[in-house]
Design a protein around this motif. Sequence first.
Motif, PDB file in Angstrom:
ATOM      1  N   GLY A  20      93.607  58.147 -49.173  1.00  0.00           N
ATOM      2  CA  GLY A  20      93.582  56.977 -50.036  1.00  0.00           C
ATOM      3  C   GLY A  20      93.720  57.383 -51.496  1.00  0.00           C
ATOM      4  O   GLY A  20      93.609  58.555 -51.850  1.00  0.00           O
ATOM      5  N   GLY A  21      94.015  56.423 -52.335  1.00  0.00           N
ATOM      6  CA  GLY A  21      94.114  56.732 -53.759  1.00  0.00           C
ATOM      7  C   GLY A  21      94.258  55.435 -54.544  1.00  0.00           C
ATOM      8  O   GLY A  21      94.265  54.350 -53.972  1.00  0.00           O
ATOM      9  N   ASP A  22      94.369  55.548 -55.866  1.00  0.00           N
ATOM     10  CA  ASP A  22      94.418  54.357 -56.706  1.00  0.00           C
ATOM     11  C   ASP A  22      95.842  53.874 -56.918  1.00  0.00           C
ATOM     12  O   ASP A  22      96.088  52.687 -57.020  1.00  0.00           O
ATOM     13  N   THR A  23      96.782  54.824 -57.030  1.00  0.00           N
ATOM     14  CA  THR A  23      98.151  54.429 -57.344  1.00  0.00           C
ATOM     15  C   THR A  23      98.929  54.142 -56.057  1.00  0.00           C
ATOM     16  O   THR A  23      99.412  55.040 -55.400  1.00  0.00           O
ATOM     17  N   VAL A  24      98.986  52.846 -55.728  1.00  0.00           N
ATOM     18  CA  VAL A  24      99.663  52.462 -54.503  1.00  0.00           C
ATOM     19  C   VAL A  24     101.170  52.413 -54.746  1.00  0.00           C
ATOM     20  O   VAL A  24     101.645  51.822 -55.706  1.00  0.00           O
ATOM     21  N   GLN A  54      93.446  67.443 -52.779  1.00  0.00           N
ATOM     22  CA  GLN A  54      91.981  67.393 -52.720  1.00  0.00           C
ATOM     23  C   GLN A  54      91.409  68.737 -52.316  1.00  0.00           C
ATOM     24  O   GLN A  54      92.021  69.450 -51.542  1.00  0.00           O
ATOM     25  N   THR A  58      99.902  55.987 -50.947  1.00  0.00           N
ATOM     26  CA  THR A  58      99.555  56.186 -52.347  1.00  0.00           C
ATOM     27  C   THR A  58     100.234  57.444 -52.860  1.00  0.00           C
ATOM     28  O   THR A  58     100.642  58.310 -52.076  1.00  0.00           O
ATOM     29  N   GLU A  70      98.749  59.831 -54.345  1.00  0.00           N
ATOM     30  CA  GLU A  70      97.889  60.947 -53.963  1.00  0.00           C
ATOM     31  C   GLU A  70      98.208  61.417 -52.551  1.00  0.00           C
ATOM     32  O   GLU A  70      98.277  62.608 -52.273  1.00  0.00           O
ATOM     33  N   LYS A 116     103.180  49.254 -49.731  1.00  0.00           N
ATOM     34  CA  LYS A 116     102.193  48.628 -48.871  1.00  0.00           C
ATOM     35  C   LYS A 116     102.880  47.741 -47.864  1.00  0.00           C
ATOM     36  O   LYS A 116     103.716  46.924 -48.225  1.00  0.00           O
ATOM     37  N   THR A 119      99.188  51.774 -46.084  1.00  0.00           N
ATOM     38  CA  THR A 119      99.218  51.870 -47.535  1.00  0.00           C
ATOM     39  C   THR A 119      99.564  53.305 -47.910  1.00  0.00           C
ATOM     40  O   THR A 119      98.906  54.246 -47.437  1.00  0.00           O
TER      41      THR A 119
END
Lengths: 272, 296
Positions: A89-93, A272, A103, A105, A96, A101
């Motif tokens: 997961g991440g913030d910059t999608v 990560q 991202t 990341e 979608k 989803t």
Amino acid sequence: MISDITIGQFMPGRSFIHRMDPRMKIITMAALIIFVFLARNMLSMGLMLGFTFISMLITRISPKMYFKGLKAIWFLIIFTSVLNMLYIGGDTVVFKWWIFTITAEGLWQSAFIAMRLVLIIIISSMLTYTTSPTDLTAAIERLLAPLNWIKIPVHELAMMMTIALRFIPTLLEETEKIMDAQKARGADMENGGVMKRAKALIPIVIPLLISSFRRAFDLATAMDCRCYTSGSGRTRLNVLRYRFRDAVAFVTTAAVCTGIIYLNMLSPSLVQ
Amino acid sequence: MENINITSDISQSASDVQISAQDVYFEYESTDGTEPKKVLRGVSIDIRKGEFVALLGHNGSGKSTIAKHMNAILLPSGGRVLVSGMDTSDESLLTEIRRTVGMVFQNPDNQLVATIVEEDVAFGPENLGIPSKEIRALVDDALKAVGMYEYRRHAPHKLSGGQKQRVAIAGIIAMRPKCIVFDEPTAMLDPRGRQEVMDTIDKLTGELGITVVLITHYMDEAARADRVIIIDDGKILTEGKPSEVFSHIDMLRKHHLDVPQSTELAQYLRGMGYDIPADVLTPEECARAIFAVRHR
């Protein structure tokens, strides 16, 4: 013929890497594999990719050969990359659709995983392509020598490896002979279900086992006759010696590893 | 090839003897509690230094068993074996005994240890703890002696049977033994391989002065020796120069042994009334004898 299979696929040559001491090859390549995992941004990964690519060119072995090594794990690479792409997961999608989803990341993560796997395969192929099994065994024996302290019989293990390597082609040849002999008696090994084919293997495996035991007895007697006792007090025909080129390889590898740590600090981590 | 020396009249002092088997008995213990199988029943053999002795006998005669006593692979159940004066039952002398008497076996594949020819030849010297530089010289000399020097970097499994056997011989020569015992070294080889190995053995006895004991069931090979010993049922049946031994065709037949084909032909022709000597051994001698008859 199956006996043409070479173990570890050694490709003889006279390149800088071919002529390195096998111990130094193992040390530097092990270090590189560890640092493949430590490269965390595009700068350090770029350095790693560049260095590996240059090393590949130095071996003068066709890149095709390296890609052949990759073929076997293409599926694994794609599978793990796709999983990572979807699950991280991440913030910059970026994309979608339905429950998926993707991202930025996630994309970076999967790209790094793919690059890591490819690099590991290439580096380890480089070791086996440029080092004869004999040298490899000798190097492993020497590098593991400290384990003698905790009572691990390193020499005996290396001797077993050497004998195994020596007898693989002989046993393959024998397997072929036995298979031909059984076919001549009407054995059918190509048709039928799994169970039937597994059963058809029995008349091949049993004679092979029996003859292997006989070979083992013969070989043990022959080794006795040649005064083999065990590792202690043995000398060697070819003594491994570090030369100037090994120092060059060591310093270069150390520089690359330091470079990776330094470049890691210049820009943020992408994995990560 | 035709160096059939007459050695039987050399005076036999103790220092001349390389291997001395003295009244050797050997039996295998049976696993099912029955009578132990007696393989050797009082064998006495003296092998002199530099001699080329052939041991003949059919399968199960005990010829391989007595050979394995010559470097302490087997120990006698009765009697004793001395190698250069060293008793084979003395375990502290084991390395020295095996260094003195080397052994080459039947199956060339099952005596090669390493993946490269020169490393295999080096195996013996390495075990003896000889310094690396000296090993290099020993290995090169040994490979040159058997004519396999050009193959030193090859993998053994790519060689022919005869070549493998020559590498095995080189592996023994590299330990600089005084004597080599060959246990049917040509039994698994094709005619060409046999020729290669026999030529190498000739070289060992000739140029290198190594004592050779050859166990074989090929009469033609035994005919090259200085002395032939025939073993039957765990005992020595007869011994002597090849020409003497092979002239007793009837006796050999009775014990299921062949004679060299040349000898057989010569005897057959004698039987038909031709004037041909009875002690013909090689095809060349035979041809010469027949030629002599034709032109008399």
